[in-house]
Design an enzyme around this catalytic site. Structure first.
Site, short mmCIF file in Angstrom:
data_model
loop_
_atom_site.label_atom_id
_atom_site.label_comp_id
_atom_site.label_asym_id
_atom_site.label_seq_id
_atom_site.Cartn_x
_atom_site.Cartn_y
_atom_site.Cartn_z
N LYS A 178 48.68 35.86 29.00
CA LYS A 178 48.59 36.39 28.08
C LYS A 178 47.55 37.20 28.37
CE LYS A 178 47.22 31.49 26.69
NZ LYS A 178 46.65 30.51 27.11
N GLY A 179 47.24 37.46 30.00
CA GLY A 179 46.35 38.78 30.09
C GLY A 179 46.67 39.97 29.87
N GLU A 181 51.02 45.23 32.68
CA GLU A 181 50.03 44.17 32.78
C GLU A 181 48.67 44.38 33.01
OE1 GLU A 181 50.16 41.77 33.81
OE2 GLU A 181 51.28 40.37 35.29
N ASP A 228 47.29 42.17 41.76
CA ASP A 228 46.75 41.56 42.69
C ASP A 228 47.37 41.65 43.61
OD1 ASP A 228 44.76 40.09 42.94
OD2 ASP A 228 44.74 38.26 42.31
N LYS A 249 44.04 46.52 42.30
CA LYS A 249 43.46 45.55 43.15
C LYS A 249 44.11 45.27 44.44
CE LYS A 249 40.22 42.29 41.47
NZ LYS A 249 40.41 40.47 41.93
N PHE A 277 35.31 39.60 41.38
CA PHE A 277 35.85 38.85 39.51
C PHE A 277 35.92 39.33 38.27
CE2 PHE A 277 37.04 34.31 39.20
CZ PHE A 277 37.64 34.59 37.92
N ASP A 306 40.91 36.61 32.20
CA ASP A 306 40.09 35.97 31.99
C ASP A 306 39.51 35.18 33.70
OD1 ASP A 306 42.75 34.33 33.42
OD2 ASP A 306 41.80 32.30 32.48
N ARG A 360 38.57 36.18 27.46
CA ARG A 360 39.88 37.57 27.45
C ARG A 360 38.93 38.68 26.09
NH1 ARG A 360 44.18 35.74 30.17
NH2 ARG A 360 45.06 33.26 30.46
C1 PRP Z 1 47.58 37.49 35.54
C2 PRP Z 1 47.92 38.87 35.77
C3 PRP Z 1 49.21 38.96 36.16
C4 PRP Z 1 49.07 37.90 37.55
C5 PRP Z 1 48.62 39.43 38.82
O1 PRP Z 1 47.80 36.43 35.43
O2 PRP Z 1 48.56 38.81 34.15
O3 PRP Z 1 50.56 38.49 35.24
O4 PRP Z 1 47.63 37.37 36.98
O5 PRP Z 1 48.72 38.54 39.84
P1 PRP Z 1 49.25 38.23 41.17
O6 PRP Z 1 49.22 40.02 41.94
O7 PRP Z 1 48.07 38.27 42.31
O8 PRP Z 1 50.80 37.71 41.24
P2 PRP Z 1 47.38 34.88 35.43
O9 PRP Z 1 48.77 33.60 36.28
O10 PRP Z 1 45.60 35.07 35.25
O11 PRP Z 1 47.83 34.49 33.52
P3 PRP Z 1 47.52 35.20 32.51
O12 PRP Z 1 47.67 36.97 32.32
O13 PRP Z 1 47.47 34.68 30.85
O14 PRP Z 1 45.89 35.86 32.22
#
Ligand code: PRP
Length: 186
Positions: free
Chosen positions: A49-50, A105, A109, A137, A158, A165, A171
């Protein structure tokens, strides 16, 4: 008990990107994609969703025809390796054959999600694949992923807001903030 305040702004320690700064970022990337894809068949894929807030703004900052589609993926399984696999919860509707794909995206991370997702999508015969992330990041990266379009590089803090979120909250903050530690510390 939830430590999330009724007034979400009260839980923000500092603002990292204001609404104005975010607008500038979105316009810069929108112009760049417009230029890079003017002779191509652009499809924007948002990973929910992000990325929903960034996607909604970015697609309107792109001044060429673009198809859009959405995916939902589960978190990767296996936490300690770089090869965590995502599971597709909601797949794309579009056939990617011959299309120029830009994955949108909110944050890159560890890179595990995108590493796995790009592998999956590259088997579907798109003409090209690039990655556009609102935030990068790099300090946390374990999988070898680099974004082609980056909104801002952020430190290992954070961050919430503009789609990102904590426990499904914040969000809808219109800016990007750092969360006060007492909210997530036990
Ligand atoms: C977040 C973001 C990416 C992922 C990145 O999604 O949207 O998809 O984490 O992290 P990584 O580089 O460590 O793999 P999340 O799983 O938090 O779901 P969301 O988008 O619904 O918040």
């Amino acid at each position: 008990m939830s430590k999330v305040s009724a007034n979400m702004h009260d839980d923000i320690e500092k603002v990292l990107l204001t609404e104005e700064e975010i607008k500038e970022i979105v316009n810069r990337i929108g112009k760049q994609i417009t230029e890079d894809y003017k002779d191509k068949n652009l499809v924007l894929v948002s990973v929910l969703k992000g990325s929903v807030v960034f996607m909604a703004d970015l697609m309107r900052a792109i001044d060429i025809n673009a198809q859009i589609d959405f995916m939902v993926v589960s978190s990767y399984t296996g936490t300690s390796t770089t090869s965590g696999q995502v599971k597709i919860i909601k797949d794309l509707d579009l056939d990617l054959t011959g299309l120029d794909l830009v994955i949108v995206e909110d944050i890159l991370d560890t890179g595990k999600t995108l590493h796995s997702l790009m592998k999956i999508l590259s088997t579907r015969n798109p003409k090209s694949i690039r990655l556009c992330t609102f935030l990068d990041k790099p300090d946390r990266r374990v999988a070898p992923v680099k974004a082609d379009y980056i909104g801002a590089v952020v430190p290992d803090e954070f961050v919430v807001g503009y789609g990102l979120d904590y426990d499904q909250n914040y969000r809808n903050l219109p800016y990007l903030g750092v969360l006060k530690p007492h909210v997530y510390e036990s």
